[in-house]
Design a protein around this motif. Sequence first.
Motif, PDB file in Angstrom:
ATOM      1  N   ILE A 152       0.836  -1.207   0.000  1.00 44.12           N
ATOM      2  CA  ILE A 152       0.000   0.000   0.000  1.00 44.12           C
ATOM      3  C   ILE A 152       0.869   1.255   0.000  1.00 44.12           C
ATOM      4  O   ILE A 152       0.611   2.218  -0.736  1.00 44.12           O
ATOM      5  CB  ILE A 152      -0.953  -0.013   1.214  1.00 44.12           C
TER       6      ILE A 152
ATOM      7  N   TRP B  14       2.459   1.795  -3.414  1.00 49.08           N
ATOM      8  CA  TRP B  14       1.487   2.297  -4.391  1.00 49.08           C
ATOM      9  C   TRP B  14       1.229   3.789  -4.160  1.00 49.08           C
ATOM     10  O   TRP B  14       1.169   4.584  -5.100  1.00 49.08           O
ATOM     11  CB  TRP B  14       0.195   1.505  -4.292  1.00 49.08           C
ATOM     12  N   TRP B  15       1.081   4.155  -2.903  1.00 48.29           N
ATOM     13  CA  TRP B  15       0.883   5.577  -2.574  1.00 48.29           C
ATOM     14  C   TRP B  15       2.097   6.397  -2.989  1.00 48.29           C
ATOM     15  O   TRP B  15       1.967   7.465  -3.595  1.00 48.29           O
ATOM     16  CB  TRP B  15       0.629   5.717  -1.070  1.00 48.29           C
TER      17      TRP B  15
ATOM     18  N   GLY C 221       2.396   6.915  -6.648  1.00 51.42           N
ATOM     19  CA  GLY C 221       1.338   7.814  -7.093  1.00 51.42           C
ATOM     20  C   GLY C 221       1.676   9.268  -6.843  1.00 51.42           C
ATOM     21  O   GLY C 221       1.365  10.143  -7.657  1.00 51.42           O
ATOM     22  N   VAL C 222       2.322   9.542  -5.695  1.00 53.74           N
ATOM     23  CA  VAL C 222       2.732  10.916  -5.385  1.00 53.74           C
ATOM     24  C   VAL C 222       3.652  11.461  -6.470  1.00 53.74           C
ATOM     25  O   VAL C 222       3.476  12.577  -6.974  1.00 53.74           O
ATOM     26  CB  VAL C 222       3.420  10.975  -4.005  1.00 53.74           C
TER      27      VAL C 222
END
Length: 527
Positions: free
Chosen positions: A116, A119-120, A123-124
């Motif tokens: 998780i 993925w975060w 994405g940033v």
Amino acid sequence: MLHLVLVQPNHPAALGWDALLLFPLELPVILLALVALRPGRLEKAIRAILVSVLLLIVVLKTADFGMFTALTRGFNPVADLPLIEAGLRLANGAVGPFLTVAGVIAALVVLVGVAIALWWATGVWARVSVGRVPNRVALVTAILFGGLASAEIGQAMGRWTLPTPVPGAAFTARVAVERTLMVRDTLANLRQFAEAAAQDRFADRTGLLNEIDRDVLVVFVESYGRASLDTPLYAATHRATLHAAEARLEALGLAMRSGILAAPTRGGQSWLSHATFANGLWVADQTSYGAVLASGRRTLFHMAQASGFHTAAVMPQITLDWPESDLMGFETVLAAKDLGYEGLPFNWVTMPDQFTFAAMDRALRSGPDDRHRFIQIALGSSHAPWLPVPELVDWDAIGNGEIFNPMAAAGDPPDVVWRDQDRVRDQYRKAIDYALNVVFDYAARQADAPPLIFVLGDHQAASFVALDERPDVPMHVIGPDHLVERVAEWGWTDGLIPDAGAAPRPMNAMRDLILETFSSPVEGNGS
């Protein structure tokens, strides 16, 4: 977050705060590539692939860390997957089912959390907008850093030498490359192993082992390594035990010779050494173990059985079905449930070594079968977690093993002792000493009609316990003079303490050496 994943150590020696100071050359490649992506399905697909690859490498580096700690080697994705179950069973015996299950759940929760977080994090960076031209500059710069990372990987793997030092390391990418090459090489080695297993100069030879006129015992002493001879923490105790046993056995008329073997494993996986010794092939991982079983290779025990011996395996630590034993040449297999032990277990260890010998005598050496026996015995008392350590009792009072119950319930549990490495090492010292005393006391009791006994360690203990990185183990030959004298041609030392300068002989050489030494010469070539 990405930095932490990229600098994650895969070896205990690298676990320190200074690991955070490493500059991962993959980091600018990843960040610049993410910045260069345009939002959309392609961006999400690339992020998903990147997160999956990073998560896989996190798992591989964690597996490496565990393998280096326990077995002093890295994790092989092809060969070592079956060890996961073995590790869980060992953990269950050492700390109990609750802590084992809790540990597995905690590991899965951490893994999901890392996924998780990755993925975060990706994405940033993928949402950073810098314009079309800077996007292209970012992509080109990412490619240049990728080339630099590739150059550093090649240098670290010894493929070439760079003219100047590189300010960082592509360690995580190198782990991925190394594991990919390991998988390729393992599969290739398996093909070669299958070919080697089919070639055996003893396969059709007659007169094998016919110079032996009595029972033969092949005794594996769990975790008995060269550390017992050379590491000061253990040598003072174990050398004294060997000297005392040598004097006692010599006074009883027994002959002895000793040498050093190089085992195929360290820290665990005893069955690899058992297979290497019996098959005469180097069986260093679970994949080659499966390959040798499937190869049709005749083991030392197949040869003994064909020569009229009653072959058997006494395996007190086998508590589950063991279908592989049908391929190993054993006519009889005595697992834990077959030995009649009704006492308490010693944590993961099912029964004391002294009971194992007594049960073996009752079941095999005192029966109506008039054939000589050829028996493999895998002792367990010196297996981790090395507590509690039994004590020798009167052999005639052993009975069903309940005499050992007070010893099995004595002392601190493993989860207390294993918080202190010094206590772990002291327990190891005591456990090995107990195992050696049992073996030599048994040999002394047989002095009137001695069997031929091969005593050897299966492997060194884990390096943090053995304090020795070598894979070497002692081997002793004990028995009547006319048989032990044949071993003189091996160049081994008289007595129970091998020459300190003796070169280790590979363990896979022993099957052919024993067959050659104790068999009638082949007519026509004098060997």
